[in-house]
Design an enzyme around this catalytic site. Structure first.
Site, short mmCIF file in Angstrom:
data_model
loop_
_atom_site.label_atom_id
_atom_site.label_comp_id
_atom_site.label_asym_id
_atom_site.label_seq_id
_atom_site.Cartn_x
_atom_site.Cartn_y
_atom_site.Cartn_z
CB SER A 1 -0.94 -0.01 1.21
OG SER A 1 -0.22 -0.24 2.41
CE LYS B 1 3.04 -2.30 15.86
NZ LYS B 1 2.53 -1.02 15.35
N GLY C 1 -5.90 2.72 6.53
CA GLY C 1 -6.28 1.91 5.39
C GLY C 1 -5.15 1.10 4.76
CE LYS D 1 11.03 -1.61 9.43
NZ LYS D 1 11.32 -1.72 7.98
CE1 TYR E 1 7.92 -4.61 11.03
CE2 TYR E 1 6.68 -3.37 12.67
CZ TYR E 1 7.23 -3.48 11.40
OH TYR E 1 7.11 -2.44 10.52
CG ASN F 1 -0.69 2.12 13.51
OD1 ASN F 1 -0.13 1.10 13.16
ND2 ASN F 1 -0.89 2.43 14.78
CG ASP G 1 12.90 -12.10 -0.71
OD1 ASP G 1 13.35 -11.30 0.14
OD2 ASP G 1 12.07 -12.99 -0.42
NE ARG H 1 8.02 -11.81 0.37
CZ ARG H 1 8.36 -12.30 1.55
NH1 ARG H 1 9.50 -12.96 1.69
NH2 ARG H 1 7.59 -12.15 2.60
#
Length: 353
Positions: free
Chosen positions: A15, A128, A169, A140, A136, A166, A62, A38
Site C-alpha cells: 500500500s 514499533k 487503510g 526494524k 518486529y 499507523n 526478494d 516478490r
C-alpha cells in the site's frame, strides 16, 4: 531531484509502495521507476493499473537475494526501502523469517547500493522500532541502526531512515478489518480499551518520505510528527457510521508482543534532536563525517518526555471520521456478502498490532 532520475522501490506493490509510485508519476518526471517485490500477483494487478506506462519496470525479487538486488540496482539514483515482514504476530511466530527479511535483507540492500553507487537510500521504519518490545520492532530497530551506521564508511551512497506510525487503510491497518467485521457480523474485536495509536493518511506519509529524501544529508533519522487516537474512539466512529445500536464490541485481550501505547521518539533520543516543521530529526550517535557541520545552524531541541501516542495531540471522534471519510472507509457497499468482499478488495484482513 526525481526528474530524469531512476528510482527503485523495494516492497513497491504494498500500500505504501503503490501510493509512492502514484505520487512519483503525478508530481515528477522520473526516467524510470523500478518496482521490486516478490509478489507476482500484486505486480500483475499493478501493471494492469498502469497499462503501457513505459516509466514503470517491474522486477520479481526478494531483499534476501543480494545478487538479484545488486543487478536490479544498476543505474539507480535513489532507493526507497519499504520491503519488510510487518505483521507482529507473524514475526513472533516465525522469528528467523523476520530476521532474514528485515535485518539481513536491509544489510543486503546497503551493500548492493554501495556497490552500484546509488546516491541516496531512505528506509521506512515503524513506531514499533522505538523502545522495541516485539520481534518486529527489534528487527526494524536493527535495520535503522545498520542503515545509519553505513554512513560512517567512505562511499558515494548516503543513507537515512524515516520512522512513522499507523497509516489509515494500509494493509497493516486495523481499519479494513473493523469495516469488514461490522458489515459482515455486526461485531468488532477489541484487544484492550486502553490502547492508543499514532494515525496518519497514506498520502501525507508518502509526501513526507519525499521531503525527507530531498532534505537528508545522510545519517539522520526522521521522525514523523503524527497525531494519535484512542482505539475506542476509532471503534465508536466506525460503529456510528457503519453499524447500529446492536453492533457488538468483543474484547479479545492483548496478544503476544502488543503494546498499550506506541512511541515514536524515546526518552533516550529526545536530547539529540532538531525540531523541523514536519519532523523531529534525530542526529546519529555514531560518527558520520560532515553531519555536524551540515546541521550547525540548526538549533537542537529537547522534549520534556518521550513522543508517544498517548502524549501527542489526540484526534477526537469527529476528526477520525473526517480522515476515514477521505479514504472511503465509511462508504457503505451493497448489503450482500459478495458486494462487501468486492468493495473491500482481495487483500487478507489480518488484525495488526
Amino acid at each position: 531531484m526525481f526528474d530524469n532520475s531512476t528510482i527503485l522501490v523495494t516492497g513497491g506493490t504494498g500500500s505504501w509502495g503503490q501510493e509512492l509510485v502514484r505520487q512519483l508519476l503525478e508530481k515528477y518526471n522520473p526516467k524510470e521507476i523500478r518496482v521490486y517485490s516478490r509478489n507476482e500477483n500484486k505486480q500483475v494487478l499493478m501493471q494492469r493499473q498502469y497499462q503501457n506506462n513505459k516509466v514503470l519496470k517491474f522486477i520479481i525479487g526478494d531483499v534476501r537475494d543480494k545478487e538479484r538486488l545488486s543487478s536490479s540496482l544498476k543505474g539507480v539514483d535513489y532507493v526507497i526501502h519499504l520491503a519488510a515482514l510487518k505483521h507482529v504476530h507473524i514475526c513472533e511466530a516465525q522469528p528467523i523469517e523476520a530476521i532474514r527479511t528485515n535485518i539481513i535483507g536491509t544489510q543486503n540492500l546497503i551493500e548492493a547500493s554501495i556497490q552500484n553507487n546509488v546516491k541516496k537510500v531512505i528506509g521506512v521504519s515503524s513506531d514499533k522500532a522505538c523502545e522495541p518490545y516485539n520481534l518486529y520492532g527489534i528487527t526494524k530497530n536493527c535495520a535503522e541502526k545498520l542503515t545509519i551506521a553505513a554512513n560512517s564508511e567512505h562511499h558515494i551512497t548516503k543513507f537515512s531512515y524515516i520512522r512513522g506510525g499507523n497509516v489509515i487503510g494500509s494493509s497493516e491497518s486495523v481499519i479494513p478489518l473493523f469495516k469488514r467485521q461490522i458489515l459482515e457480523n455486526n461485531e468488532i474485536t477489541l484487544t484492550d480499551e486502553r490502547m492508543t495509536r499514532f494515525i496518519f493518511t497514506l498520502s501525507d506519509a508518502v509526501s513526507l518520505i519525499f521531503k525527507a529524501l530531498e532534505k537528508s544529508f545522510g545519517g539522520e533519522l526522521f521522525v514523523m510528527k503524527m497525531p494519535g487516537m484512542k482505539i475506542t474512539d476509532l471503534i465508536k466512529a466506525m460503529i456510528e457510521e457503519l453499524g447500529n445500536n446492536k453492533t457488538n464490541i468483543k474484547t479479545i485481550g492483548i496478544r503476544p508482543g502488543e503494546k498499550i501505547d506506541e512511541v515514536l521518539l524515546s526518552k533516550h533520543e529526545r536530547n539529540n534532536i532538531i525540531d523541523d516543521e514536519h519532523y523531529f530529526i534525530v542526529l546519529p550517535s555514531v560518527e558520520v563525517p560532515g553531519i555536524k557541520e551540515h546541521y550547525k545552524n540548526h538549533k537542537k531541541t529537547s522534549l520534556p518526555d518521550a513522543f508517544s501516542s498517548v502524549n501527542t495531540r489526540q484526534l477526537n471522534k469527529e476528526e477520525i471520521k473526517i480522515l476515514l471519510r477521505q479514504g472511503g472507509w465509511l462508504d457503505k457497499p451493497g448489503t450482500t456478502q459478495e458486494d462487501t468482499v468486492k468493495h473491500l478488495g482481495p487483500q487478507e484482513f489480518r488484525q495488526p498490532i
